[in-house]
Design a protein around this motif. Structure first.
Motif, PDB file in Angstrom:
ATOM      1  N   ILE A   1      33.462  41.352  31.418  1.00  0.00           N
ATOM      2  CA  ILE A   1      33.815  42.194  32.565  1.00  0.00           C
ATOM      3  C   ILE A   1      35.224  41.877  33.062  1.00  0.00           C
ATOM      4  CG2 ILE A   1      33.237  42.759  34.946  1.00  0.00           C
ATOM      5  CD1 ILE A   1      30.327  42.406  34.269  1.00  0.00           C
ATOM      6  N   THR A   2      35.561  40.587  33.191  1.00  0.00           N
ATOM      7  CA  THR A   2      36.910  40.239  33.649  1.00  0.00           C
ATOM      8  C   THR A   2      37.966  40.665  32.643  1.00  0.00           C
ATOM      9  OG1 THR A   2      36.603  38.009  32.721  1.00  0.00           O
ATOM     10  CG2 THR A   2      36.150  38.319  35.067  1.00  0.00           C
ATOM     11  N   GLY A   3      37.653  40.566  31.348  1.00  0.00           N
ATOM     12  CA  GLY A   3      38.604  41.049  30.352  1.00  0.00           C
ATOM     13  C   GLY A   3      38.808  42.545  30.437  1.00  0.00           C
ATOM     14  N   ALA A   4      37.708  43.279  30.703  1.00  0.00           N
ATOM     15  CA  ALA A   4      37.831  44.733  30.854  1.00  0.00           C
ATOM     16  C   ALA A   4      38.656  45.089  32.091  1.00  0.00           C
ATOM     17  CB  ALA A   4      36.438  45.355  30.937  1.00  0.00           C
ATOM     18  N   VAL A   5      38.425  44.352  33.191  1.00  0.00           N
ATOM     19  CA  VAL A   5      39.203  44.603  34.415  1.00  0.00           C
ATOM     20  C   VAL A   5      40.679  44.301  34.186  1.00  0.00           C
ATOM     21  CG1 VAL A   5      39.574  43.827  36.787  1.00  0.00           C
ATOM     22  CG2 VAL A   5      37.252  44.221  35.953  1.00  0.00           C
TER      23      VAL A   5
ATOM     24  N   ARG B   1      47.045  50.458  33.561  1.00  0.00           N
ATOM     25  CA  ARG B   1      47.451  51.319  34.674  1.00  0.00           C
ATOM     26  C   ARG B   1      48.814  50.956  35.231  1.00  0.00           C
ATOM     27  NH1 ARG B   1      42.173  52.751  38.431  1.00  0.00           N
ATOM     28  NH2 ARG B   1      40.986  53.802  36.792  1.00  0.00           N
ATOM     29  N   THR B   2      49.191  49.665  35.144  1.00  0.00           N
ATOM     30  CA  THR B   2      50.472  49.253  35.690  1.00  0.00           C
ATOM     31  C   THR B   2      51.567  49.257  34.642  1.00  0.00           C
ATOM     32  OG1 THR B   2      49.940  46.930  35.260  1.00  0.00           O
ATOM     33  CG2 THR B   2      49.380  47.804  37.421  1.00  0.00           C
ATOM     34  N   ASP B   3      51.189  49.330  33.350  1.00  0.00           N
ATOM     35  CA  ASP B   3      52.171  49.286  32.270  1.00  0.00           C
ATOM     36  C   ASP B   3      53.068  48.056  32.393  1.00  0.00           C
ATOM     37  OD1 ASP B   3      51.214  51.655  31.194  1.00  0.00           O
ATOM     38  OD2 ASP B   3      52.490  52.863  32.498  1.00  0.00           O
ATOM     39  N   ALA B   4      52.490  46.936  32.742  1.00  0.00           N
ATOM     40  CA  ALA B   4      53.296  45.737  32.952  1.00  0.00           C
ATOM     41  C   ALA B   4      52.782  44.611  32.081  1.00  0.00           C
ATOM     42  CB  ALA B   4      53.240  45.304  34.416  1.00  0.00           C
ATOM     43  N   ALA B   5      53.700  43.656  31.835  1.00  0.00           N
ATOM     44  CA  ALA B   5      53.308  42.509  31.044  1.00  0.00           C
ATOM     45  C   ALA B   5      52.472  41.537  31.852  1.00  0.00           C
ATOM     46  CB  ALA B   5      54.549  41.798  30.500  1.00  0.00           C
ATOM     47  N   GLY B   6      52.679  41.511  33.131  1.00  0.00           N
ATOM     48  CA  GLY B   6      51.912  40.641  33.998  1.00  0.00           C
ATOM     49  C   GLY B   6      50.561  41.213  34.299  1.00  0.00           C
ATOM     50  N   SER B   7      49.790  40.520  35.170  1.00  0.00           N
ATOM     51  CA  SER B   7      48.449  40.974  35.507  1.00  0.00           C
ATOM     52  C   SER B   7      48.188  40.743  36.980  1.00  0.00           C
ATOM     53  CB  SER B   7      47.400  40.225  34.676  1.00  0.00           C
ATOM     54  OG  SER B   7      47.459  38.848  34.950  1.00  0.00           O
ATOM     55  N   ALA B   8      47.364  41.569  37.562  1.00  0.00           N
ATOM     56  CA  ALA B   8      46.939  41.389  38.941  1.00  0.00           C
ATOM     57  C   ALA B   8      45.651  40.572  38.926  1.00  0.00           C
ATOM     58  CB  ALA B   8      46.730  42.736  39.615  1.00  0.00           C
ATOM     59  N   THR B   9      45.767  39.240  38.972  1.00  0.00           N
ATOM     60  CA  THR B   9      44.606  38.372  38.777  1.00  0.00           C
ATOM     61  C   THR B   9      43.668  38.375  39.967  1.00  0.00           C
ATOM     62  OG1 THR B   9      45.899  36.504  39.609  1.00  0.00           O
ATOM     63  CG2 THR B   9      45.870  36.841  37.244  1.00  0.00           C
ATOM     64  N   ILE B  10      44.050  38.984  41.074  1.00  0.00           N
ATOM     65  CA  ILE B  10      43.147  38.977  42.230  1.00  0.00           C
ATOM     66  C   ILE B  10      41.851  39.714  41.901  1.00  0.00           C
ATOM     67  CG2 ILE B  10      44.296  41.024  43.217  1.00  0.00           C
ATOM     68  CD1 ILE B  10      43.657  39.867  45.971  1.00  0.00           C
ATOM     69  N   PHE B  11      41.936  40.869  41.239  1.00  0.00           N
ATOM     70  CA  PHE B  11      40.739  41.602  40.852  1.00  0.00           C
ATOM     71  C   PHE B  11      39.953  40.824  39.798  1.00  0.00           C
ATOM     72  CE2 PHE B  11      42.945  45.775  42.089  1.00  0.00           C
ATOM     73  CZ  PHE B  11      42.415  45.710  43.359  1.00  0.00           C
ATOM     74  N   VAL B  12      40.655  40.190  38.872  1.00  0.00           N
ATOM     75  CA  VAL B  12      39.987  39.406  37.830  1.00  0.00           C
ATOM     76  C   VAL B  12      39.219  38.244  38.448  1.00  0.00           C
ATOM     77  CG1 VAL B  12      40.355  38.005  35.768  1.00  0.00           C
ATOM     78  CG2 VAL B  12      41.698  40.080  36.115  1.00  0.00           C
ATOM     79  N   ASN B  13      39.845  37.539  39.386  1.00  0.00           N
ATOM     80  CA  ASN B  13      39.182  36.383  40.005  1.00  0.00           C
ATOM     81  C   ASN B  13      37.984  36.797  40.852  1.00  0.00           C
ATOM     82  OD1 ASN B  13      41.029  34.604  38.884  1.00  0.00           O
ATOM     83  ND2 ASN B  13      42.416  34.728  40.629  1.00  0.00           N
ATOM     84  N   ILE B  14      38.133  37.885  41.604  1.00  0.00           N
ATOM     85  CA  ILE B  14      37.008  38.362  42.425  1.00  0.00           C
ATOM     86  C   ILE B  14      35.836  38.752  41.534  1.00  0.00           C
ATOM     87  CG2 ILE B  14      36.250  40.209  43.953  1.00  0.00           C
ATOM     88  CD1 ILE B  14      39.001  40.176  45.230  1.00  0.00           C
TER      89      ILE B  14
ATOM     90  N   LEU C   1      41.849  34.078  53.855  1.00  0.00           N
ATOM     91  CA  LEU C   1      41.191  35.383  53.818  1.00  0.00           C
ATOM     92  C   LEU C   1      42.167  36.506  54.156  1.00  0.00           C
ATOM     93  CD1 LEU C   1      37.778  34.514  55.512  1.00  0.00           C
ATOM     94  CD2 LEU C   1      38.242  34.888  53.089  1.00  0.00           C
ATOM     95  N   ALA C   2      43.116  36.243  55.062  1.00  0.00           N
ATOM     96  CA  ALA C   2      44.124  37.258  55.382  1.00  0.00           C
ATOM     97  C   ALA C   2      44.962  37.585  54.157  1.00  0.00           C
ATOM     98  CB  ALA C   2      45.014  36.768  56.524  1.00  0.00           C
ATOM     99  N   ASN C   3      45.345  36.558  53.396  1.00  0.00           N
ATOM    100  CA  ASN C   3      46.108  36.796  52.179  1.00  0.00           C
ATOM    101  C   ASN C   3      45.274  37.501  51.118  1.00  0.00           C
ATOM    102  OD1 ASN C   3      48.642  35.622  52.884  1.00  0.00           O
ATOM    103  ND2 ASN C   3      47.735  33.591  52.677  1.00  0.00           N
ATOM    104  N   LEU C   4      43.978  37.144  51.049  1.00  0.00           N
ATOM    105  CA  LEU C   4      43.090  37.782  50.082  1.00  0.00           C
ATOM    106  C   LEU C   4      42.974  39.275  50.342  1.00  0.00           C
ATOM    107  CD1 LEU C   4      40.968  37.727  47.813  1.00  0.00           C
ATOM    108  CD2 LEU C   4      39.268  37.107  49.540  1.00  0.00           C
ATOM    109  N   PHE C   5      42.659  39.651  51.584  1.00  0.00           N
ATOM    110  CA  PHE C   5      42.488  41.068  51.897  1.00  0.00           C
ATOM    111  C   PHE C   5      43.822  41.818  51.854  1.00  0.00           C
ATOM    112  CE2 PHE C   5      38.618  39.349  54.048  1.00  0.00           C
ATOM    113  CZ  PHE C   5      37.696  40.049  53.291  1.00  0.00           C
ATOM    114  N   ALA C   6      44.910  41.124  52.200  1.00  0.00           N
ATOM    115  CA  ALA C   6      46.229  41.759  52.085  1.00  0.00           C
ATOM    116  C   ALA C   6      46.550  42.066  50.626  1.00  0.00           C
ATOM    117  CB  ALA C   6      47.300  40.852  52.692  1.00  0.00           C
ATOM    118  N   GLY C   7      46.206  41.143  49.723  1.00  0.00           N
ATOM    119  CA  GLY C   7      46.434  41.399  48.295  1.00  0.00           C
ATOM    120  C   GLY C   7      45.598  42.547  47.779  1.00  0.00           C
ATOM    121  N   VAL C   8      44.337  42.616  48.197  1.00  0.00           N
ATOM    122  CA  VAL C   8      43.478  43.745  47.788  1.00  0.00           C
ATOM    123  C   VAL C   8      44.046  45.055  48.322  1.00  0.00           C
ATOM    124  CG1 VAL C   8      41.187  44.744  48.032  1.00  0.00           C
ATOM    125  CG2 VAL C   8      41.425  42.297  47.614  1.00  0.00           C
TER     126      VAL C   8
END
Length: 363
Positions: A103-107, A114-127, A170-177
């Motif tokens: 599931i995390t690999g699929a996310v 969707r971002t066409d970037a070399a990097g990754s948004a790990t916040i969704f992966v970690n959640i 938590l403020a940083n977490l929700f801000a990132g989401v």
């Protein structure tokens, strides 16, 4: 034991365990072969699935072999119950790890596509990983006979204290989401904050955003700060952008010739320099009668933000060379200084029409 252990029982248990281990090794070889073929396909889902199964499926096969072997042994009811619960819990835990990886690999793949970037948004992966593992642990506890209802109640009460203690986190977490959900910033974008930080967004994790500036250094920005500050995104809504170069020519210049020559240089740069926008239409706009020159703006098109420095570099070099060949003068700022000797009569200001600056006494 309900009966004595015989050699036949030991052999059956050993064979079952060996069969499980052999099946695990065979699965690993098959999955490695499938992994080589999965790389050739355009769909990334098969790569994620094979990678997860190749690591954990052999362990699942060995655990299943141990479970079959344990069932062949003459164990007492209590021991058999403990062994079955332990092996079942271990098998569920392995299955949970497989599901979490898939599931995390699929996310992660979906985020990259969707971002066409070399990097990754790990916040969704970690959640996603934390949620799947938490569900798996609860199932394991229920399998071991541990009631999870009081545990969930205790976590609910204790969660309030944890939330108060981790307000910044938590403020940083929700801000990132919020940042990722609103799509104002995505990995690969070039951003500039009002506080001066700028660069390419490498990753947005559960606490901060990692930005790589043009000097290849990483700038760590808390998500709450990024969400609450003024920011310019040079990648959205379009990656291409225009830049302005200020130029000036002398009053004795033919402005029609200046415009024609400048437009030709712009077209040459747009067509021949890497990073320029070949579809950009050259534009020259005169705007100022200065002290010693007529100023105008040249509008250039670039493919992305970091290309502007190379484009400006090449444009100024070629424009200077072309102006020299065409005899177009780019005057330097001039200043007339009047010198007055002590005790002498002051100079008549009307005799120096272009006089600027303060008179300096001669000592």
């Amino acid at each position: 034991m309900s009966r004595d252990l015989t050699a036949h029982d030991a052999i059956l248990a050993a064979v079952a365990l060996a069969a499980g281990i052999a099946a695990g090794l065979l699965l690993r070889l098959v999955l490695r072969w499938l992994g080589r073929h999965a790389v050739r396909t355009r769909w990334r889902g098969d790569d994620v699935l094979v990678a997860a199964l190749r690591t954990l499926a052999p362990w699942a096969a060995a655990i299943a072999g141990a479970a079959v072997g344990a069932s062949a042994l003459p164990l007492t009811r209590s021991v058999r119950t403990v062994v079955n619960q332990s092996l079942s819990a271990l098998l569920i835990l392995v299955a949970t790890l497989i599901v979490a990886r898939v599931i995390t690999g699929a996310v992660q793949s979906m985020t990259k596509s969707r971002t066409d970037a070399a990097g990754s948004a790990t916040i969704f992966v970690n959640i996603t990983r934390v949620v799947v593992l938490a569900i798996g642990v609860l199932v394991v506890l229920e399998t071991l006979g541990v009631s999870i209802a009081p545990l969930i109640t205790a976590l609910g009460v204790g969660g309030l204290a944890v939330a108060l203690a981790l307000q910044d986190t938590l403020a940083n977490l929700f801000a990132g989401v919020h940042i990722l959900a609103s799509k104002t910033v995505q990995p690969g974008d070039y951003i500039q904050l009002s506080s001066g930080e700028e660069g390419y967004v490498v990753d947005i994790n559960w606490r901060n955003t990692v930005v790589r500036n043009l000097s290849n250094n990483l700038v760590i920005i808390p998500n709450a700060q990024l969400s609450g500050t003024n920011m310019t995104n040079y990648t959205r809504p379009e990656q291409k952008l225009t830049i302005l170069v200020q130029v000036g020519v002398g009053y004795d210049s033919d402005l029609e010739q200046v415009e024609k020559v400048t437009v030709e240089v712009v077209a040459e740069v747009m067509a021949g320099v890497e990073g320029a926008d070949p579809e950009h239409e050259p534009a020259v706009r005169f705007h100022t009668f200065g002290d010693s020159r007529i100023g105008f703006t040249v509008i250039l098109g670039v493919g992305e933000f970091s290309d502007q420095y190379r484009i400006k570099h090449e444009f100024i070099k070629r424009l200077h060379q072309r102006y020299r060949a065409e005899g177009i003068r780019v005057p330097a700022p001039t200043r007339t200084v009047a010198l007055q000797q002590e005790g002498a009569a002051p100079l008549d200001a009307a005799a120096i029409p272009q006089q600027r600056g303060n008179a300096a006494p001669l000592s």
